[in-house]
Enzyme design. Structure first.
Site, PDB file in Angstrom:
ATOM      1  CG  ASP A   1      -1.855   1.137   1.318  1.00 35.11           C
ATOM      2  OD1 ASP A   1      -2.683   1.266   0.397  1.00 35.11           O
ATOM      3  OD2 ASP A   1      -1.784   1.917   2.285  1.00 35.11           O
TER       4      ASP A   1
ATOM      5  CD  GLU B   1      -2.264   2.295  -3.384  1.00 32.44           C
ATOM      6  OE1 GLU B   1      -3.401   2.767  -3.532  1.00 32.44           O
ATOM      7  OE2 GLU B   1      -1.653   2.301  -2.292  1.00 32.44           O
TER       8      GLU B   1
END
Length: 552
Positions: A218, A277
């Site tokens: 993330d 990401e």
């Protein structure tokens, strides 16, 4: 001729080779809170995921990515982690996580879990102790604590803004400010401190030892901040995101972190993987994250945001493939996820509205384009990501009343539109029931009355349904030798305006992005189409907003 012109039950389905499985994998994102509720409390959980793993096997995916299920106050849907080695009770226990991993492996599925390394929860023990100890505490060095500016320290340390809107700094009663690029409940780690690197190496090993097959990182672009935390200046910072290198995003120092992580991952057998990401200004910069000694894949956000327009799609496809080729990484393709409006709704609205849409638009048009876009995506070389419910053709729920919304950006001024809840409404499994099979009770976000007819039960066995289209497409993709492999496509340069036509060995794909049928010569035998098609005399009227796969 039916859209399902190939009987996939008669086709041989080769076993996917273990080597480099991730290069052409189809990976399905599960948002556990909205997938399936096993105990009737209105919230999805790990046992619900475990019970529905056969659906994902039958769908034909290779791996399952689980959004966070760690111990968390849930200030941002679990992306505020209080304990990286514990399962939040709302989702179950570590034994439930173990059962999901074991059952997935028994079904031939791999499990990828989220790794939230840019920030923790403000309820993480480190942060709580740092706050309690006061200014000057060594524990505050693990985060970004700073004195404020102004005569009395009343101004934030710099001009950075939160991605969710408002200042990226919050002041404590003792006078210190702390950095949070997202919600105030999500303080950013200071990755210059060696304890952070030590802790995350341990966290990686904990979950690898549990048997996970990889990690989705993330905010992979955000871990390292520019030295001195310099002001950005008088810019509209939210408009710069993803378009320029920022002092808090896409700093070169992140790559040293990922090289150290890769060495850990390579110690384990079974080809474990990292997925980044990484919001970057260009796909060329994204490619830096997937160099041979760093991460394996990075999400292609440029493709996700592409309009339904032939020339723009081709440009992004070519740029993506060209950027990944020098680093020998696969391109990735994605149309929806837990942070953006579902593509059925994006394509139902005029282009240029971004990835957070407030209106349902023309739903019939949106679904037709979404089905066509899915076949285009699955025909491209590389790895594809699906978001739960897209196989049902689910639209965003744009009519949610304000009082039920839980997206933290919804309440913050000048931030994102705060409409991520619309893509997180629990998915329907059955035609009837209090939550259409999601659970025995209600659901944490209300489902529309139309959800039953979009359920897995309603669509199973209907050859014209979106679910059966996905099942067939994934079966054909797996059976067609090398369809997802490699990095090359051969474009048909003479395709009429508004059409895309490319070939791969033994295969061709034709896409009509216009609103009218276009007469074309059939380049082969129809394998699959996103809607009804009929070849007559070697020619085909390719319907508006449709895609056809061909065996050549």
């Amino acid at each position: 001729m039916s859209q399902h012109s190939t009987d996939v039950t008669t086709m041989s389905t080769p076993t996917r080779q273990a080597t480099d499985w991730w290069r052409d994998a189809v990976i399905y994102q599960v948002y556990p809170r909205s997938f399936a509720d096993s105990d009737g409390d209105g919230t999805g959980d790990l046992e619900g995921v475990r019970r529905h793993l056969p659906h994902l096997r039958d769908l034909g995916v290779d791996a399952v990515w689980l959004s966070p299920f760690y111990a968390s106050p849930q200030a941002d849907g679990g992306y505020d982690v209080a304990d990286y080695r514990a399962v939040d009770p709302m989702y179950g226990t570590l034994l439930d996580a173990d059962a999901v991993i074991r059952d997935a492996h028994a079904l031939g599925l791999r499990i990828i879990v989220d790794l939230v390394a840019n920030h923790s929860s403000d309820q993480h023990e480190w942060f709580k102790r740092a706050v309690a100890d006061g200014p000057g505490s060594p524990l505050r060095e693990r985060y970004h604590f700073r004195p404020g500016k102004g005569a009395h320290g009343e101004l934030p340390p710099n001009d950075w803004e939160s991605i969710f809107g408002g200042p990226a700094w919050t002041r404590l009663p003792d006078g210190d400010w702390y950095l949070h690029l997202f919600a105030p409940e999500q303080p950013d780690f200071n990755w210059e401190h060696p304890a952070i690197a030590d802790e995350f190496r341990s966290i990686l090993r904990f979950w690898l030892d549990m048997g996970v097959d990889g990690f989705r990182v993330d905010v992979a672009h955000g871990l390292v901040k520019a030295e001195g935390l310099p002001d950005l200046g008088s810019h509209d910072q939210l408009k710069l995101l993803g378009n320029e290198v920022m002092p808090f995003f896409d700093q070169d120092g992140v790559h040293d972190i990922y090289r150290s992580w890769r060495r850990i991952l390579d110690e384990y057998d079974g080809e474990r993987v990292f997925v980044a990401e990484a919001w970057t200004p260009t796909v060329e910069r994204t490619a830096h994250y997937v160099r041979p000694d760093e991460l394996h894949q990075a999400f292609n956000f440029q493709y996700l945001g592409a309009p339904w327009e032939a020339s723009e799609l081709r440009k992004i496809i070519d740029t993506s493939l060209d950027a990944m080729r020098p680093v020998n990484a696969p391109a990735t393709w994605v149309l929806s996820n837990h942070d953006v409006t579902r593509h059925t709704t994006r394509y139902a609205n005029p282009p240029g509205l971004g990835t957070q849409i407030r209106t349902p638009g023309d739903r019939e048009l949106g679904l037709r384009r979404a089905r066509a876009a899915t076949l285009l995506m699955l025909a491209l070389p590389g790895s594809a990501y699906l978001y739960q419910g897209e196989e049902l053709g689910l639209p965003d729920v744009t009519e949610l009343p304000d009082e039920v919304r839980q997206d933290p950006s919804f309440a913050r001024a000048q931030g994102q539109d705060g409409f991520r809840d619309g893509c997180r409404v629990p998915i329907p499994w059955t035609r009837t029931g209090p939550s259409y099979g999601f659970g025995a009770g209600g659901s944490w976000l209300p489902q529309p009355d139309s959800w039953g007819e979009l359920s897995v039960e309603a669509q199973t066995g209907d050859p014209d349904s979106t679910l059966e289209l996905y099942r067939t497409a994934l079966a054909v993709r797996r059976a067609q030798p090398g369809l997802g492999a490699g990095s090359e496509v051969t474009w048909h340069e003479e395709a009429p305006e508004g059409l895309l036509h490319f070939e791969r060995p033994g295969f061709a794909c034709t896409v009509n992005t216009t609103g009218t049928p276009v007469r074309i010569a059939a380049p082969g035998t129809v394998l699959l189409a996103s809607g009804p098609v009929e070849v007559t005399g070697g020619e085909l009227d390719l319907p508006a907003d449709s895609t056809v796969w061909w065996a050549t």
